[in-house]
Write an enzyme that holds these catalytic residues in place. Structure first.
Site, PDB file in Angstrom:
ATOM      1  CB  SER A  98      19.410   0.190  35.203  1.00 48.93           C
ATOM      2  OG  SER A  98      18.449   1.204  35.463  1.00 48.93           O
ATOM      3  CD  GLU A 160      15.195   4.694  31.701  1.00 47.69           C
ATOM      4  OE1 GLU A 160      15.816   3.857  32.378  1.00 47.69           O
ATOM      5  OE2 GLU A 160      15.780   5.567  31.019  1.00 47.69           O
ATOM      6  NE  ARG A 254      12.349   9.920  25.810  1.00 49.63           N
ATOM      7  CZ  ARG A 254      13.347   9.494  26.573  1.00 49.63           C
ATOM      8  NH1 ARG A 254      14.607   9.699  26.214  1.00 49.63           N
ATOM      9  NH2 ARG A 254      13.108   8.856  27.703  1.00 49.63           N
ATOM     10  CG  HIS A 411       1.311 -10.867  -1.765  1.00 53.53           C
ATOM     11  ND1 HIS A 411       2.663 -11.028  -1.904  1.00 53.53           N
ATOM     12  CD2 HIS A 411       1.048  -9.586  -2.119  1.00 53.53           C
ATOM     13  CE1 HIS A 411       3.203  -9.892  -2.314  1.00 53.53           C
ATOM     14  NE2 HIS A 411       2.230  -9.011  -2.468  1.00 53.53           N
TER      15      HIS A 411
END
Ligand code: 6PG
Length: 414
Positions: A98, A160, A254, A411
């Site tokens: 990086s 990031e 994004r 369940h």
């Protein structure tokens, strides 16, 4: 055909600092020029290109040679390449790197993983390239077995994405409060004393950049791209059952941005009122501090679970240490995490973090309420608050989920 005639030679001529290197455009001549066992660092685009190069390179290599992949490769691809090359007794080291263009020149942060004995043979070449931490130690350490180096780089990128998105949300809020980029830069400059980071610094620079007397940022189209690592980090968090909600939100933010035409059309239908945000600088700064802690907490929790599930034996404090310089997420917060992660994998139980979260929780709540009620989209801030409220709540409504699952699917429940 099939050769890059004089590309390397011409590149070398343009860069006097490469005077003592040799440049080749023929792979065989290059491989034969290197001392055995060979150590070859590949810096090419991740994906199919790596396999194409390995297919050409491997027949030229001998037992004991070491190939290092310094790209953003998927950790599963790295595992596969390690196993394939292992049959030929060639070592493959997946090394996350990086630092971008600056890192390439000034020293990046390096995350090598794979066979530990092979790493021991290349360590002396990697550590001088790496950035140095505050104590002068290289930001390069053996990460662990298999594809762990590339896995850790993937989660670095997930963190990031969130750090970038949080700053984008801060910018969005100030922008909606009527501030122009240079005014926002001035405000963020005062934040450096408390929350400095590489990404904060570059954001201030970007906000201050003018082009023909106009803020450059105002001319950049609001569609964010990506090259895949945030996607892989999100998938891994879902697969491992770890709620890295901020990584997922930053990725999806994004994706939402990429639908520019649709957003523009829908904006005509669902018109927004002028925002009137009742927020001050301190509230935004405190909220930002808290959201970043949640981001780092979630990132390291994900690494911890991957370490257990994949037997990587990760040293989280060492990972934080090699992320204190050279890499994109270097920050003062990361420096503080180096010692915190020595005693716990859950940073939320550290006393200084407890104080910070307790002090700043009201600010984050205020920021989310004000922003959401004014029609702003702040997915990472609001997910940080929702995560914090969830992970600190003893009684969640999941009893009803269990009852519903049992009702329609037998369940059972506890
Ligand atoms: C780094 C960066 C670097 C690169 C990524 C960013 O650590 O130096 O993460 O690896 O910029 O490709 O990812 P996106 O292109 O998906 O934003």
């Amino acid at each position: 055909p099939n050769s890059e005639e004089n590309i390397a030679v011409n590149f070398k001529k343009q860069h006097p600092e490469l005077e003592n290197t040799e440049a080749y455009d023929d792979l065989t001549a290059f491989v034969h020029s290197i001392q055995v066992p060979r150590k070859i660092l590949l810096m090419v685009n991740a994906g199919a290109t790596i396999d194409i190069i390995l297919n050409e390179l491997t027949p030229l290599l001998s037992k004991g040679d070491i190939i290092i992949d310094g790209g953003n490769s998927h950790y599963a691809d790295t595992e596969r390449r390690i196993q394939n090359l292992d049959k030929k007794q060639i070592h493959f080291i997946g090394c996350g790197i990086s630092g971008g263009e600056q890192g390439a020149l000034k020293g990046p942060s390096m995350m090598p993983g794979g066979n530990e004995n092979a790493y021991a043979k290349i360590e002396k070449y990697l550590t001088p390239i790496a950035a140095k931490d505050k104590n002068g130690k290289p930001c390069c350490t053996y990460i662990g077995r298999g594809g762990s180096g590339h896995y850790v780089k993937t989660i670095h990128n997930g963190i990031e994405y969130v750090e970038m998105q949080l700053l984008a949300e801060v910018y969005h809020i100030f922008h909606k409060m009527g501030k122009n980029p240079s005014e926002i830069a001035t405000i963020l400059n005062t934040w450096k004393n408390e929350v400095n980071s590489f990404l904060l610094e570059i954001t201030i620079d970007i906000l201050s950049t003018l082009e023909n007397d106009e803020p450059l940022l105002n001319k950049i189209l609001d569609k964010a791209g990506n090259k895949g690592t945030g996607n892989w980090a999100t998938i891994s968090s879902a697969e491992l059952g770890i709620p890295s909600t901020l990584i997922a939100s930053s990725l999806f933010a994004r994706y939402i941005s990429s639908f520019k035409d649709e957003r523009t059309a829908l904006n005509q239908i669902y018109q927004k009122k002028q925002a009137h945000l009742n927020l001050d600088n301190d509230t935004i700064l405190q909220a930002y501090k808290l959201a970043r802690i949640i981001n780092h907490h979630q990132g390291f929790q994900l690494l911890n679970e991957a370490s257990n599930s994949f037997d990587y034996e990760l040293n989280l404090s060492e990972i934080a240490r090699i992320w204190t310089n050279g890499c994109i997420i270097r920050s003062e917060l990361m420096e503080g995490l180096v010692s915190i992660l020595k005693s716990t994998t859950n940073i939320l139980i550290n006393d200084s973090i407890i104080d910070c979260l307790t002090d700043n929780k009201n600010s984050l709540t205020k920021l989310v309420v004000e922003s959401v009620s004014n029609g702003l989209t702040i997915p990472c801030f609001s997910d940080a608050l929702n995560y914090f409220n969830g992970i600190t709540e003893e009684n969640l409504p999941a009893n009803l989920i269990q009852a519903q699952r049992d009702y329609f699917g037998a369940h059972t429940y506890q």
